[in-house]
Design an enzyme around this catalytic site. Sequence first.
Site, mmCIF file in Angstrom:
data_model
loop_
_atom_site.group_PDB
_atom_site.id
_atom_site.type_symbol
_atom_site.label_atom_id
_atom_site.label_comp_id
_atom_site.label_asym_id
_atom_site.label_seq_id
_atom_site.Cartn_x
_atom_site.Cartn_y
_atom_site.Cartn_z
ATOM 1 N N HIS A 14 4.315 110.776 6.579
ATOM 2 C CA HIS A 14 3.566 109.585 6.575
ATOM 3 C C HIS A 14 4.376 108.268 6.578
ATOM 4 C CE1 HIS A 14 -0.054 107.511 5.988
ATOM 5 N NE2 HIS A 14 -0.814 107.988 5.091
ATOM 6 N N THR A 24 -1.873 98.793 6.046
ATOM 7 C CA THR A 24 -3.035 99.428 5.679
ATOM 8 C C THR A 24 -3.586 98.343 4.537
ATOM 9 O OG1 THR A 24 -2.421 100.860 4.128
ATOM 10 C CG2 THR A 24 -2.937 101.774 5.932
ATOM 11 N N TYR A 75 -11.006 104.861 -3.114
ATOM 12 C CA TYR A 75 -9.985 104.432 -2.153
ATOM 13 C C TYR A 75 -10.629 104.616 -0.748
ATOM 14 C CZ TYR A 75 -5.406 103.699 0.069
ATOM 15 O OH TYR A 75 -4.339 103.177 0.894
#
Length: 771
Positions: free
Chosen positions: A470, A606, A593
């Site tokens: 990620h 993000t 979230y």
Amino acid sequence: MAEAHSAVGFQFTVTPDGIDVDFNRNAFKAVVQSGGRSWRKRLVRFVNRFGSGVYPARLETMAGAVVAFIIVDKSTDFDLDCGWIKKIESLLPSMFDIGGRYFTASCIFAGGAFTIIILMIRYILKGCFSYHGWMFEGRGKKSLTTRIWGILVTIFKGRNPLLYSYQGALPKLPVPAVKDTLTRYLRSVRPLLTDEEYEDMALLAEEFQNGIAGRLQRYLVAKSWWASNYVSDWWEEFVYLHSRDAIMVNSNFYAMDLALTRPTDRQTARAATLIQACLRWRSQLDKEKVKPLMAGNMVPLCSYQYERTFNTTRIPGIDKDRIVKLEDSRHVAVYHKGRWFKVYCYYAGRLLTTAEIEHQLDFILKDETAPAYGEEDLACLTAGKRVPWAQARQTHFSYGVNAKSLKAIESAAFCVCLDEGTPKINLQDKAALSSYAKDLLHGKTNDRWFDKTFTIVVFKNGIYGANVEHSWADAPIFGHLCEEMLYHEFARRKYKEDGTCDADRARLPFKPEKLTWEIDEDCYEIIQKQKIQAKGIADDVDMHILPFGKYHGAPGTFGKRLIKSCGVSPDAFVQLALQLANYRDQGKFSLTYEASMTRLYREGRTETVRSCTNETSAFVKAMESGADKDTLKGLAKAAGKYHVGLYQAAMTGKGVDRHLFTLYVVSRYLGLESKFLDTALTQKWRLSTSQTPHSQSNLIDFKKHPDMLSTGGGFGPVSDDGYGVSYIICDEDLIMFHISSKHSCAHTNSARFGANIEKAMIDVAAVFADN
């Protein structure tokens, strides 16, 4: 083997008569070709970056403008340059003759004028891209300002941009005012706190605002002027690379195959086609011949995350990891039955055909060589905590055979796992889908190299998936790769009737190279400890996949079509249903979230949308108390409208969490304490959600090819006592939910939560249904 040949391809010996040089022609040729590729790539990159620097104009336009100016200036009596050419001529060295002096001065003047015009256009573009009013206006209800903006963007954005053509014109992410962020934060936590808890938090926020906030903010503003993005580098470093926990499950995510179609059931044929598709896509990225994605077909999204898609790996460190990208890689690393292989994908300067790659993979399947001692579980080092892996890497993999073999994996374009499993993709079989998802998320913990940017997993029955690290990029970047990869497979590649690749195959002078290892007892012990730890993490994952819609058997059809008929944003509808489901499941509201992107700004990644709001909680309470339908409909529409506003605010730099995060980082650097920041940033996200876009590049017409539906992907639970939910609105009639939690938590259960989501979706839809 190629490196071994190169190592001995050039030799010399010193004799009494001088130096006797001996070299192998093939090895020397390979070295020359490698150098040629490197310089070609550098030249292409230089030309493309220069072209991006003058975009929306082109290099040929610039040259044409210079020539046209000289011709017009010579053939007319007009003083087009206002005497500047003569001034430039007087400054040139005397080595130029009269004709040469004029031509050089004219080129300098015309080039300078052209550059000034281009800079003006790019500043106009930057101003246009900084305007986000179009996002807040309904479809068909555009203000005069937005209409004028649209005309300017259409005029100046140019045609046929390269991948990075707009990078220099993208605005920087703005730093919000501290007061605004604190106001939004307090509003977001109101439904989660009692009156007394809320008053305490409000006092902490006020103390912070009147105390060190101003000093921290000044540092952030200064960074925003200097850096391309005031968040992204710290986000990557402190959220991802500084974490010492295992990245398997906790950070990596997965992607699934298509839901309704399978081109072949031959494992090596499918793997070969996907490998070639990835490398073709890499070639397009290297040449920057990829159009940047556009928001609303008008505003470009930042493309910087694409740079590290290939030839990249995460390297463990004692204090923090680092990301290393190589300029080029001509091979992939393949895992099969406990063995690692280096598979070459190029020969004589060309990419191998799918049949040639398939033939190499078939060789691996037929190879019955046993794994070396410790090799079978070697990848468990990447699955456990980072410090033991970093220490083992320094001690046992920094020299000799182990270093060479490790380099072959880490320097690969990407990794491939030829998995012995045979998962099923059946939209009416949730258990089979859930097992498939777990296979992709963590596998057996020893068969995925979790540090690599991505590992393509191809199972024995031809089904594929991927495990993705990620830190280097966010999910939409890999999603774009998947779209290109599958489009390449279905639109351009062919399979024979027996499922093998339908392509030419030349006789290759090499075979896959089996990597060799020398694992001693100390290293083996570390590997086994990492395996035990990774196994514990994997076994604790409670995964449940919910396909919701006509393929699953929901009443009627359920997807984008039905949601739009409710007059609510599809994302807002799903988030509202998730809040209702979570309240029913947990008996309370949870800090939620939802991932949003900030790629409208340079190097944006993000931002968080805090989806549990006063509006959604009011709707949920009214729903559970049995309020009448008109009341519920009004509350649902108000909640949906506010959620859309939150999402838009997050996309345009007015979120809460990234600002608070960077303020906290500055406070740590300055050695300042803040009880408010400590409290705000340690609250648990007990419901973590993310929507996966179904199509970004619009390569496939889903009306013509309805069987090309993606099943999406997912991630592990973010909190030990909460849920992770990834969802993808596949088409007009199907939504896929990927739900994760932990078996070790007594009050979570992914299957139960899936049932609650299913009921909540139907209940929310019923609020909008006509009687």
